[in-house]
Design an enzyme around this catalytic site. Structure first.
Site, PDB file in Angstrom:
ATOM      1  N   GLY A  57      65.851  68.089  50.157  1.00  0.00           N
ATOM      2  CA  GLY A  57      64.634  67.955  49.361  1.00  0.00           C
ATOM      3  C   GLY A  57      64.064  69.326  49.064  1.00  0.00           C
ATOM      4  O   GLY A  57      64.448  70.316  49.690  1.00  0.00           O
ATOM      5  N   CYS A  84      70.568  69.425  54.858  1.00  0.00           N
ATOM      6  CA  CYS A  84      69.727  70.470  54.280  1.00  0.00           C
ATOM      7  C   CYS A  84      68.287  70.356  54.795  1.00  0.00           C
ATOM      8  O   CYS A  84      68.041  70.575  55.969  1.00  0.00           O
ATOM      9  CB  CYS A  84      69.820  70.425  52.749  1.00  0.00           C
ATOM     10  N   TYR A  85      67.334  69.971  53.946  1.00  0.00           N
ATOM     11  CA  TYR A  85      65.957  69.811  54.439  1.00  0.00           C
ATOM     12  C   TYR A  85      65.945  68.803  55.597  1.00  0.00           C
ATOM     13  O   TYR A  85      65.201  68.969  56.577  1.00  0.00           O
ATOM     14  CB  TYR A  85      65.061  69.323  53.295  1.00  0.00           C
ATOM     15  N   HIS A 171      75.475  70.764  51.608  1.00  0.00           N
ATOM     16  CA  HIS A 171      75.480  69.438  50.971  1.00  0.00           C
ATOM     17  C   HIS A 171      76.896  68.861  50.966  1.00  0.00           C
ATOM     18  O   HIS A 171      77.689  69.211  50.093  1.00  0.00           O
ATOM     19  CB  HIS A 171      74.971  69.542  49.535  1.00  0.00           C
ATOM     20  N   GLU A 173      77.767  66.024  50.010  1.00  0.00           N
ATOM     21  CA  GLU A 173      77.933  65.056  48.921  1.00  0.00           C
ATOM     22  C   GLU A 173      78.356  65.687  47.606  1.00  0.00           C
ATOM     23  O   GLU A 173      78.772  64.990  46.694  1.00  0.00           O
ATOM     24  CB  GLU A 173      76.645  64.243  48.735  1.00  0.00           C
ATOM     25  N   SER A 225      74.383  40.823  24.883  1.00  0.00           N
ATOM     26  CA  SER A 225      74.369  41.760  23.757  1.00  0.00           C
ATOM     27  C   SER A 225      75.771  42.232  23.421  1.00  0.00           C
ATOM     28  O   SER A 225      75.991  42.851  22.395  1.00  0.00           O
ATOM     29  CB  SER A 225      73.528  42.972  24.133  1.00  0.00           C
ATOM     30  N   GLY A 226      76.711  41.975  24.333  1.00  0.00           N
ATOM     31  CA  GLY A 226      78.038  42.547  24.149  1.00  0.00           C
ATOM     32  C   GLY A 226      78.210  43.791  24.988  1.00  0.00           C
ATOM     33  O   GLY A 226      79.311  44.302  25.161  1.00  0.00           O
ATOM     34  N   GLY A 227      77.103  44.306  25.522  1.00  0.00           N
ATOM     35  CA  GLY A 227      77.184  45.474  26.406  1.00  0.00           C
ATOM     36  C   GLY A 227      77.761  45.084  27.762  1.00  0.00           C
ATOM     37  O   GLY A 227      77.897  43.895  28.076  1.00  0.00           O
ATOM     38  N   VAL A 228      78.089  46.099  28.537  1.00  0.00           N
ATOM     39  CA  VAL A 228      78.746  45.862  29.820  1.00  0.00           C
ATOM     40  C   VAL A 228      77.860  45.035  30.761  1.00  0.00           C
ATOM     41  O   VAL A 228      78.294  44.025  31.319  1.00  0.00           O
ATOM     42  CB  VAL A 228      79.083  47.212  30.507  1.00  0.00           C
ATOM     43  N   ASP A 229      76.598  45.439  30.906  1.00  0.00           N
ATOM     44  CA  ASP A 229      75.751  44.816  31.923  1.00  0.00           C
ATOM     45  C   ASP A 229      75.500  43.336  31.642  1.00  0.00           C
ATOM     46  O   ASP A 229      75.657  42.496  32.518  1.00  0.00           O
ATOM     47  CB  ASP A 229      74.412  45.557  32.039  1.00  0.00           C
ATOM     48  N   SER A 230      75.110  43.034  30.405  1.00  0.00           N
ATOM     49  CA  SER A 230      74.797  41.631  30.141  1.00  0.00           C
ATOM     50  C   SER A 230      76.072  40.782  30.173  1.00  0.00           C
ATOM     51  O   SER A 230      76.036  39.620  30.568  1.00  0.00           O
ATOM     52  CB  SER A 230      74.035  41.456  28.826  1.00  0.00           C
ATOM     53  N   LYS A 370      76.388  51.827  37.971  1.00  0.00           N
ATOM     54  CA  LYS A 370      77.153  51.461  36.776  1.00  0.00           C
ATOM     55  C   LYS A 370      78.653  51.318  37.076  1.00  0.00           C
ATOM     56  O   LYS A 370      79.297  50.388  36.603  1.00  0.00           O
ATOM     57  CB  LYS A 370      76.937  52.530  35.698  1.00  0.00           C
TER      58      LYS A 370
END
Ligand code: XMP
Length: 514
Positions: A57, A84-85, A171, A173, A225-230, A370
């Site tokens: 942080g 770190c912090y 770090h 990560e 909608s045709g999008g990935v999520d929906s 995602k």
């Protein structure tokens, strides 16, 4: 979705890398969740974590009101890893001294580590890491094992065995830390004995069971909608409750070439629930007539979508639940002295949630990143090309036909866009960019075709690289490719005599032109 237990809780102290820690851990099949540093003890322990990570942080332990470690953390009897912090917090809390050093370590650094310690198992004694700190831990007060020292002579990692406390100054990560992944893996496996129960198959099974239980005998409506999520949400809910689900796809006339057919064809073959296609093209065009202000266009489109959605839900209802594709990054609200550590994106789900509609929510993706949504989609049998589609904005081509939207202009843009996108796929470039689009400008310029003068519209092509759409860089597409696309568009699309390529990054520009 309830949470798998025995994962890792990450307490966020405001590092820009906090989400990355969660993603790295999840990619190893271990569930992890990010909570604010001052989350209630009950909330943290409700996850029954097999370990706790304290993120980095921007604060310094010397600042007044600097964020602190949970008061009774050592009584939880779980391994704690401070990064770190987080390392300085652990050190201070255990009575070690922390000093402000004259020379901050920032960027690449080399450390000497004790490779025989479980935290550094399978890593070399000399290794490079990524540091960013101005304070250093000195020791004293408590007996500790120093696990690593930087080439500047600073303590880079330590372990206080009776407290099950571990800490690293660097770090692990970030990928600049050569063996960071192994170190995190060691913490999960050797130290925490965390359960690896986080896989796409397991997520699907768990979610399907939970959706079934939640929905019971109720009915669910879902806008796709045709999008990935929906698409993934619809398929999941469908698998859970089948015909108790009703899917709605609104053709607003602002879609790309072939989109309606592609979306409805694909979803129809994956859903047992009905998929209702509402042809609202004329209504949207009518609502947009004479409007050239971008915000006004967006507003009108959003409002009309809600009207239509309400009409459908009244006509086909009643529905008890609304399924929507809210993702984890949209929900993380993580605050520290430095402010939110992750960007909370203004999320525009399909049309947004009608305010006056009293649905209960089904949000099965609300704990997923995602890439996990894509993995779940693949597990559900959705094709790869569907899961790797570029984002497409809710207001569709209306924000790419600049100025007033007309049917003629939409038709021109649709053709140019299809040529561009098809060519990206043909040249194997589609997956190298975050998003690509064509824009139709509301001006005309002079050209010459054959022997005749032309006075026609310019098309602007835009392709960007990005990780989350919040910032973006213009993509350096090959010149030969741009030359070919330009000539295809000018030769094949009537009323276009010029093609330009947008070389602006975001900020200060945005990805969409309106
Ligand atoms: P901007 O233009 O703000 O876009 O740089 C960032 C990302 O968001 C998408 N976008 C939208 N998506 N509804 C959406 O669902 C919207 O109203 C909307 N506006 C922008 C844009 O395509 C890009 O991926």
């Amino acid at each position: 979705m309830s949470t798998p237990t025995r994962g890792i809780v990450i307490l966020d102290f405001g590092s820009q890398f906090t989400q990355l820690i969660a993603r790295r851990i999840r990619s190893k099949g271990v569930f992890s969740v990010v909570l604010p540093w001052n989350a209630a003890r009950e909330k943290i322990l409700s996850y029954d974590p097999s370990g706790v990570i304290l993120s980095g942080g921007p604060a310094s332990v010397f600042e007044e009101n600097a964020p602190t470690i949970p008061a009774d953390i050592w009584s939880w009897d779980r391994p704690v890893l401070g990064i770190c912090y987080g390392m300085q917090l652990v050190a201070r809390d255990l009575g070690l001294s922390v000093e402000r050093v004259g020379k901050a370590e920032y960027g690449h650094a080399r450390i000497r580590a004790n490779s025989s310690h479980p935290l550094f198992r399978n890593t070399p004694a000399e290794q490079s890491v990524w540091m960013s700190h101005g304070d250093s831990v000195r020791g004293g007060g408590t007996a500790l094992d120093v696990l690593a020292t930087s080439n500047e002579g600073e303590m880079a990692a330590f372990h206080v065995p009776p407290k099950r406390a571990y800490a690293v100054q660097f770090h692990p990560e970030v990928h600049h830390t050569a063996f960071g992944d192994t170190i995190l893996e060691n913490f999960l496996v050797e130290v925490c004995h965390a359960e690896r129960n986080w896989s796409a198959g397991a997520i699907v099974n768990q979610m399907v069971g939970e959706i079934r239980e939640l929905v019971g005998d109720g009915r669910v409506i879902c806008a796709v909608s045709g999008g990935v999520d929906s698409s993934v949400v619809a398929c999941l809910v469908d698998r859970a409750v089948g015909k108790k689900l009703h899917c709605v796809f609104v053709d607003n006339g602002l879609l790309r070439a072939g989109e309606r057919e592609a979306v409805t064809g694909l979803l129809a073959s994956h859903l047992s629930a009905p998929l209702e296609v509402v042809d609202a093209r004329a209504r949207f065009l009518e609502r947009l007539r004479g409007v050239d202000d971008p915000e006004e266009k967006r507003k009108r489109i959003g409002n009309l979508f809600i009207e239509i959605f309400e009409e459908v839900s009244t006509a086909r209802g009643p529905f008890d639940f609304l399924a929507q594709g809210t993702l984890y990054p949209d929900r993380i609200e993580s605050f520290s002295t430095g402010g939110p550590s992750v960007t909370i994106k203004t999320h525009h789900n399909v049309g947004g949630l009608p305010k006056n509609m009293r649905f209960k929510l089904v949000e099965p993706l609300a704990l997923l990143f995602k890439d996990e949504v894509r993995a779940v989609g693949a597990e559900l049998g959705l094709p790869r090309h569907q899961l790797s589609r570029h984002p497409f904005p809710g207001p569709g081509l209306a924000v790419r036909v600049l100025g007033e939207v007309t049917e003629e202009k939409l038709a021109i843009l649709r053709q140019a866009d299809a040529i561009f996108i098809d060519a990206l796929r043909e040249y194997g470039l589609y997956d190298t960019v975050w998003q690509a689009l064509a824009v139709l400008l509301p001006v005309k310029s002079v050209g010459v075709m054959g022997d005749a003068r032309t006075y026609a519209f310019p098309i602007v092509l835009r392709a960007v690289t990005s990780t989350d759409g919040m910032t973006a860089d213009w993509a350096e597409l090959p010149t030969e490719f741009l030359r070919e696309v330009s000539s295809r568009i000018i030769n094949r699309v009537p009323h276009v005599n010029r093609v330009a390529y947008d070389v602006s990054s975001k900020p200060p520009s945005t990805i969409e032109w309106e």
